[in-house]
Design a protein around this motif. Structure first.
Motif, PDB file in Angstrom:
ATOM      1  N   ALA A 128       9.890  14.913  -1.089  1.00 26.40           N
ATOM      2  CA  ALA A 128      10.760  13.476  -0.676  1.00 26.40           C
ATOM      3  C   ALA A 128      12.017  13.438  -1.143  1.00 26.40           C
ATOM      4  O   ALA A 128      12.361  13.843  -2.200  1.00 26.40           O
ATOM      5  CB  ALA A 128       9.520  12.439  -1.517  1.00 26.40           C
ATOM      6  N   ASP A 129      12.784  13.075  -0.156  1.00 24.24           N
ATOM      7  CA  ASP A 129      14.208  12.971  -0.647  1.00 24.24           C
ATOM      8  C   ASP A 129      14.345  11.624  -1.090  1.00 24.24           C
ATOM      9  O   ASP A 129      14.176  10.291  -0.372  1.00 24.24           O
ATOM     10  CB  ASP A 129      14.937  12.997   1.029  1.00 24.24           C
ATOM     11  CG  ASP A 129      16.500  12.859   0.736  1.00 24.24           C
ATOM     12  OD1 ASP A 129      16.787  12.479  -0.291  1.00 24.24           O
ATOM     13  OD2 ASP A 129      17.116  13.157   1.575  1.00 24.24           O
TER      14      ASP A 129
ATOM     15  N   LYS B 168      16.034   8.882   0.703  1.00 25.10           N
ATOM     16  CA  LYS B 168      15.115   8.056   2.047  1.00 25.10           C
ATOM     17  C   LYS B 168      14.218   7.153   1.612  1.00 25.10           C
ATOM     18  O   LYS B 168      13.568   6.320   2.325  1.00 25.10           O
ATOM     19  CB  LYS B 168      14.534   9.088   2.747  1.00 25.10           C
ATOM     20  CG  LYS B 168      15.643   9.938   3.729  1.00 25.10           C
ATOM     21  CD  LYS B 168      14.950  10.622   4.693  1.00 25.10           C
ATOM     22  CE  LYS B 168      15.875  11.674   5.445  1.00 25.10           C
ATOM     23  NZ  LYS B 168      15.320  12.617   6.075  1.00 25.10           N
TER      24      LYS B 168
ATOM     25  N   ARG C   8       4.478   3.893   8.047  1.00 25.66           N
ATOM     26  CA  ARG C   8       4.709   4.285   6.606  1.00 25.66           C
ATOM     27  C   ARG C   8       4.393   3.374   5.557  1.00 25.66           C
ATOM     28  O   ARG C   8       4.774   3.639   4.505  1.00 25.66           O
ATOM     29  CB  ARG C   8       6.130   4.891   6.513  1.00 25.66           C
ATOM     30  CG  ARG C   8       6.429   5.874   7.495  1.00 25.66           C
ATOM     31  CD  ARG C   8       5.520   7.208   6.843  1.00 25.66           C
ATOM     32  NE  ARG C   8       5.418   8.262   7.868  1.00 25.66           N
ATOM     33  CZ  ARG C   8       5.455   9.524   7.673  1.00 25.66           C
ATOM     34  NH1 ARG C   8       5.872  10.029   6.596  1.00 25.66           N
ATOM     35  NH2 ARG C   8       5.278  10.512   8.698  1.00 25.66           N
TER      36      ARG C   8
ATOM     37  N   TYR D  55       2.651   4.979   2.295  1.00 26.09           N
ATOM     38  CA  TYR D  55       3.296   6.131   1.837  1.00 26.09           C
ATOM     39  C   TYR D  55       4.264   5.945   0.900  1.00 26.09           C
ATOM     40  O   TYR D  55       5.088   6.923   0.294  1.00 26.09           O
ATOM     41  CB  TYR D  55       4.217   6.845   2.904  1.00 26.09           C
ATOM     42  CG  TYR D  55       3.240   7.647   4.151  1.00 26.09           C
ATOM     43  CD1 TYR D  55       3.039   8.910   3.984  1.00 26.09           C
ATOM     44  CD2 TYR D  55       2.565   6.892   5.044  1.00 26.09           C
ATOM     45  CE1 TYR D  55       2.227   9.482   4.725  1.00 26.09           C
ATOM     46  CE2 TYR D  55       1.881   7.399   5.973  1.00 26.09           C
ATOM     47  CZ  TYR D  55       1.648   8.884   5.940  1.00 26.09           C
ATOM     48  OH  TYR D  55       0.908   9.485   6.634  1.00 26.09           O
TER      49      TYR D  55
ATOM     50  N   GLU E  97       7.658  14.226   1.803  1.00 28.25           N
ATOM     51  CA  GLU E  97       8.186  13.473   3.054  1.00 28.25           C
ATOM     52  C   GLU E  97       7.282  13.980   4.175  1.00 28.25           C
ATOM     53  O   GLU E  97       7.243  15.328   4.324  1.00 28.25           O
ATOM     54  CB  GLU E  97       9.683  14.018   3.264  1.00 28.25           C
ATOM     55  CG  GLU E  97      10.044  13.027   4.444  1.00 28.25           C
ATOM     56  CD  GLU E  97      11.309  13.606   4.701  1.00 28.25           C
ATOM     57  OE1 GLU E  97      12.219  13.918   3.855  1.00 28.25           O
ATOM     58  OE2 GLU E  97      11.969  13.763   5.874  1.00 28.25           O
TER      59      GLU E  97
ATOM     60  N   SER F  35       6.460  14.675   7.849  1.00 30.10           N
ATOM     61  CA  SER F  35       6.778  14.427   9.099  1.00 30.10           C
ATOM     62  C   SER F  35       5.595  14.580  10.229  1.00 30.10           C
ATOM     63  O   SER F  35       4.726  15.715   9.863  1.00 30.10           O
ATOM     64  CB  SER F  35       7.963  15.037   9.617  1.00 30.10           C
ATOM     65  OG  SER F  35       8.870  14.747   8.502  1.00 30.10           O
TER      66      SER F  35
END
Lengths: 830, 336
Positions: A602-603, A606, A614, A617, A623, A625
């Motif tokens: 996970a960034d 972001k 989402r 989450y 992350e 996708s």
């Protein structure tokens, strides 16, 4: 765990219930019965027989011909047992009878030839009779027995054994012995308990008295000490003298055998028997082999060695719980006894241990040493210390019954450092039947709870009922009102609860946009002949690195099931290439797609960006996708002129049209850190990223040929959420009233000039408000065009919403386009 | 005779030659010339035996170092040349990726949707009809949502029931779709009712064979409302099964142990003349509601977990769970 019906019937009369009914009652009220089997079925088929004459088999040294009297006739059978001899009284099974193979299977006896001589029936061993795990030679019976007597009259009827799914007992330490099941069946059937083992626990007055009696019978000679903070709530001992190590009586052997336990001698077997009956593990030491008169329960010293009775030596660690005498460790608490102090043939004095250990510590030690025993398995479930006296009292009772000369040499001595709190649960009147949604009255509820050992009193004016949880149920199992709901629900039978529609508005809900899009994608691709597959979320990190996804933001698996699956995939590409390599063996072409997730760390920047899809989450470690991967593969001919690539490019336009009417454009894939971009797996001259307007959505590339040896494949990978971001609400635009006009131009450019660069020049040259479109007409290479050049013909479409363009207008448009070309690096082909 | 200078010269000459190499064949020859049985470096190595011990040590070290450098240089140059060769070959296949060439895809394959996808879609439609929203949550999950918040503390024996795959960062791959429960509760905050289903992949640390996979598919369902009872749960499960099977299957509820429901059930259906375990379910444990910030005195709920893989395998009589994660077109095309 296996439960014997005959053993249950020691405690509760179940004669009116068939095996099938009992299985159903146990499964639907208590715990899942995984199987039902008959133990000792052969007893029905075997009779006492006397060996009258034993002769050598003419063909085999190991076999004998035995003439037997089976009560009905005299016949000659072939026998391979070494212990067969004239005058031996043993057991005979005639053809048609069922015999156990001693490994859990059964077979039917038929008349057959053994080394050339027919044998009408066989002489059997105890294990073939399925009454004992031991089966060395044919069974030797008392000489007083009359030939023809059924073995049932000697060993009893076959027993029914219920195999209980251990997982369904995880939360029920009270059910790890026969008595626990008997207690439940008594509550379920209303049959009275004939022997109440609760009276052997000092949680009851009767039990307290039994312990006092034991102390009075003989002063404790042993002292017990539990060191601080050791995971042992209670530890007790009692000593016996005058014991004789002999074989167990047949009832005990049969029962132990029926539930799958081993058999050794009475002293050891009884310890097992008591555990299987009460659920309480215990251990018997040869008291003469212990040193001093004090037992200490302590933690092991780091690297302390312990010689267990399984003949292994274990290296202990300092959190392990050990039992020690003056000279050292004599048992690993709650798991296994020691070798040197174990009961042997010569043993005459016993020290019986019954104790309570911390489940977490027992599990940790057991895991570290890879050592799980029936005892540790029970302690891991979290037993109550109140059950400690059960084992000791029952052991002494059963042994003195069998060996009247046995005397108590040391009365009850114990350390009880952690007395469990009494648990009480208070509920409002009516609560239980309301939560069940049943019509039961409070009296019905109280009756069921009473039968399970719950006593209650009424509190205050509101009619709050306070239930005392019985001593044998741990707080982890019963501590809140909902736990009472479960007890009443299961004992009364869930099938008796009427189903009821809830009184709530029910309205259909919509599909989420992302799901809707994924379903549309799947339908589109399926319609075009693609097959959807699902692949594993794991990949090999080194494989993905070779494909161009280096380490960095990846999610690594610590305990991969397979060494080649040590990473959570960062892209669908590895799976797509695998799909090509697999399927090319069975066909030269194929179309496949996958809708799946890819994973990256996970960034943190972001976090906080949460699209509607989402919402679930938040703070997710990865992350994740959502990707669509599309595979088009063919043999090597399929890639001539980049055919696969252009097919994929066409497909991408269809895909984009699901969300937007806007133009899709492709650009050569560039090196970059983030999706989409150029990666090592791509053919360096056939790789592109694609856009809807200015927004990148995914990539298309032919797979570098050496990766799919012999085949060619083109892959598309796109992010479905990025695609969804491009979704536009459709709006009607007026259908043109005036016809469009067009002209074509042919341009000569260097052979590797991209079409997009050429159209850019054309667009800049033509007034945008009138330019309606650009179409490729043809690309030509060859005479008379120079060898390193090509000619590209493009059709330009023009129109206006309010008029038909005049000839002059068109003329001037053409002029400005031509001028634009002349000012560029291209030539106009005339 | 061997000397420090001779080693050094041989090395620098070799490196210069390697650097200047223009094709791979030249490098192959060079390798033989230097390192082969009769190669120049090998020859020098052989001379080591003729010098005295002290020198032998010194020259030996020099030679080994030289050999290493030459080998390294050879292989890196080889890689550069082979990359160049590969690139040159592929460059002949250059296409204009921006060209809007009409190249329609023509296939006579029927096209097919994955059986899990088909059944999942069907179930989602049934649940949407019953007012459930279809949601999804993370597969790489915090230990908290997978265990802790479901009333399974670290020391709970139930953790042993599910062998977990962990990430190196200390997170895990969800072992069940139940990990969505507390996320969903947090998401509705204090404003139930709530009705969701969450289909998806789950993972277990398990050796793979025909009936066990480390990956399989579940569908979690959850409803929160006022005054939810066991009777309501039975109603919903029956309605659901009626829609899945198209008739009213014979069912039974029996006690099942899951720390996050109380009471907990296993729902069995009568299938092929025996009971088949299909659907664990139960009323949501008050502690789980509390973890999600919901007052268990005001709201109750039920939850269930459908074994999607198992359902798909029994519906299509698929005998090996590994097919569900394969790209084998011979399998996939059966579901057109």
């Amino acid at each position: 765990m296996k439960i014997s019906r005959q053993w249950l019937e020691d405690f509760v009369d179940l004669s009116e219930f068939s095996d099938e009914k009992l299985e159903e009652l146990i499964t639907t009220r208590v715990a899942e019965v995984e199987g039902v089997e008959l133990s000792g079925e052969t007893l029905e088929h075997a009779v006492v027989a006397k060996a009258l004459k034993v002769e050598k088999h003419p063909e085999s040294k190991k076999l004998s011909l035995v003439t037997v009297d089976n009560g009905t006739d005299q016949r000659q059978v072939v026998c391979g047992a070494a212990n067969v001899r004239e005058g031996l009284v043993t057991a005979f099974v005639a053809p048609g009878g069922i015999v156990s193979d001693g490994k859990g299977g059964k077979f039917k006896i038929s008349v057959r030839k053994v080394a050339g001589i027919e044998s009408p029936g066989i002489l059997v061993s105890a294990s073939e009779l399925d009454i004992s795990p031991e089966g060395e030679g044919i069974i030797e019976l008392s000489e007083d027995l009359k030939p023809g007597t059924s073995l049932k009259d000697i060993f009893g009827n076959p027993d029914t054994v219920f195999e209980i799914d251990n997982k369904s007992l995880t939360h029920r330490p009270d059910l790890w012995g026969h008595y626990g099941f008997a207690r439940e069946l008594s509550a379920i059937t209303g049959a009275k308990l004939e022997l109440v083992l609760d009276d052997y626990s000092d949680a009851t007055e009767a039990g307290q008295k039994k312990i006092e009696d034991l102390k009075t019978e003989k002063e404790p000679q042993w002292t017990v000490r539990i060191e601080d903070q050791v995971g042992c709530a209670r530890f007790s001992t009692a000593g016996l003298v005058g014991v004789k190590v002999e074989a167990s009586p047949k009832k005990i052997v049969r029962r132990l055998h029926a539930v799958g336990a081993g058999v050794r001698n009475l002293i050891v077997d009884l310890s097992n028997y008591v555990m299987l009956e009460t659920g309480q593990p215990n251990h018997t030491y040869d008291a003469s082999k212990l040193n001093g008169k004090e037992i200490v329960v302590r933690n092991a010293v780091a690297k302390e060695k312990f010689e267990a009775l399984d003949d292994n030596t274990y290296n202990l660690s300092k959190e392990d719980i050990v039992i020690a005498d003056q000279s050292g460790v004599v048992a690993l608490g709650g798991i296994i006894g020691g070798g040197p102090s174990a009961v042997s043939e010569e043993t005459t004095e016993l020290l019986i241990e019954s104790a309570n250990f911390d489940p977490v510590q027992i599990r940790k030690t057991g895991k570290r040493l890879a050592l799980r025993t029936d005892a540790s398995n029970r302690f891991e479930k979290g037993r109550t210390p109140w059950a400690v006296p059960l084992a000791t009292l029952r052991y002494i009772e059963l042994l003195t019954d069998l060996q009247p000369n046995v005397k108590v040499s040391s009365g009850w001595s114990e350390a009880f450092t952690s007395v469990p709190e009494k648990v009480e649960v208070s509920v409002r009147k009516g609560y239980v039947s309301e939560r069940l949604g049943s019509e039961m009255t409070q009296a019905d509820v109280d009756k069921i709870l009473g039968s399970l050992g719950f006593k209650y009193q009424v509190l205050g004016k509101e009619g709050l009922l306070k239930y005392a949880v019985p001593w044998f149920r741990p707080a982890r199992d019963i501590s809140i009102p909902m736990d009472l709901v479960e007890e009443v629900g299961r004992i009364s039978g869930y099938e008796n609860i009427p189903e009821k529609a809830p009184e709530i508005a029910s309205s259909a809900s919509r599909r989420s946009e992302i799901k809707q899009l994924e379903y549309q994608l799947a339908d589109l691709l399926r319609g075009l002949g693609f097959s959807q597959y699902e692949s594993e979320s794991f990949v090999s990190a080194s494989l993905e690195a070779e494909l161009g996804y280096p380490e960095g933001s990846d999610i690594r698996v610590k305990n991969a099931v397979d060494v080649n699956q040590d990473k959570m995939r960062e892209s669908l590409v590895a799976g797509m290439i695998e799909a090509v390599k697999f399927n090319k063996r069975f066909g030269s072409t194929g179309l496949l797609f996958e809708l799946g997730r890819v994973y990256r760390k996970a960034d943190s920047e972001k976090v906080g960006i949460a699209p509607a899809s989402r919402a679930y989450y938040k703070n997710a470690p990865a992350e994740e996708s959502r990707r669509l991967g599309v595979v088009i593969f063919s043999d090597s001919k399929g890639s001539v002129d980049g055919r696969l690539f252009y097919q994929a490019a066409e497909l991408v336009k269809k895909i984009a049209s699901l969300v937007s009417p806007k133009q899709v454009s492709l650009a050569k894939a560039e090196q970059s850190e983030s999706f989409p971009c150029f990666r090592e797996w791509m053919h360096p001259f056939r790789a592109a990223t694609f856009f809807i307007e200015q927004n990148q959505v995914g990539e298309i590339a032919e797979v570098s040929p050496e990766l799919v040896g012999g085949s060619r494949a083109c892959l598309i990978e796109l992010d479905t959420e990025l695609l969804l971001d491009q979704k536009v609400d459709r709006e009607f635009s007026e259908i043109p009233k005036f016809p469009e006009s067009f002209f074509e131009v042919s341009i000569v450019a260097s052979e590797k000039e991209e079409f997009s660069a050429i159209t850019k020049v054309l667009r800049e040259a033509a007034p945008s408000e009138l330019l309606k479109g650009l179409e490729l007409v043809s690309v030509y290479q060859g005479e008379p065009i120079a060898a390193d050049k090509k000619s590209v013909s493009v059709k330009l479409l023009f129109g206006a919403s309010d008029r038909t363009l005049s000839g002059e207008e068109l003329e001037s448009l053409q002029q400005s386009v031509i001028q634009g070309i002349e000012e560029s690096s291209y030539e106009l082909r005339s | 005779m061997i000397s420090a200078e001779s080693v050094d010269k041989l090395k620098s000459d070799a490196l210069r030659l390697i650097e200047s190499a223009g094709d791979e064949n030249f490098l192959v020859d060079l390798r033989v010339k230097l390192l082969g049985k009769k190669g120049e470096l090998t020859q020098l190595m052989k001379q080591l035996g003729q010098v005295d011990a002290e020198q032998r040590k010194e020259f030996g070290g020099l030679l080994n170092k030289a050999k290493q450098e030459v080998e390294q240089s050879l292989s890196s140059k080889q890689k550069i040349l082979s990359d160049q060769a590969r690139r040159a070959k592929l460059e002949k296949e250059w296409i204009d990726v921006t060209l809007p060439k009409k190249q329609p895809l023509v296939s006579d394959a029927p096209g097919s949707l994955h059986p899990i996808f088909q059944v999942q879609q069907e179930l989602e439609d049934i649940f949407r009809g019953l007012g459930f929203t279809v949601v999804d949550g993370p597969e790489v999950e915090k230990e908290y949502y997978n265990f802790e918040a479901l009333n399974i503390p670290a020391t709970h024996p139930a953790r042993d029931m599910q062998d977990t795959i962990w990430t190196t960062a200390g997170d895990l791959l969800r072992t069940h779709t139940s990990s969505i429960q507390v996320r969903a509760l947090e998401n509705v905050k204090n404003t139930p009712p709530l009705r969701i289903v969450a289909p998806g992949k789950v993972f277990r640390y398990e050796r793979v064979d025909a009936s066990h996979g480390h990956t399989f598919y579940q569908m979690e369902g959850m409803m929160i409302d006022r005054e939810v009872t066991v009777g309501h749960l039975i109603y919903f499960m029956r309605t659901l099964l009626r829609q899945i099977f198209g008739f009213d299957p014979k069912i039974r509820l029996r006690p099942g142990y899951f720390p996050f429901v109380e009471p907990g059930f296993e729902l069995d259906i009568w299938f092929n003349e025996k009971w088949m375990e299909l659907l664990p379910c139960g009323l949501i444990h008050p502690k789980v509601l509390e973890y999600g910030g919901i007052d268990p005195d005001k709201w109750q709920g039920f939850a269930f977990g459908l074994g999607l893989s198992r359902l798909v395998m029994s519906r299509y009589k698929i005998n090996d769970i590994r097919h569900l994660q394969s790209s084998d077109l011979r399998f996939l095309r059966q579901f057109s």
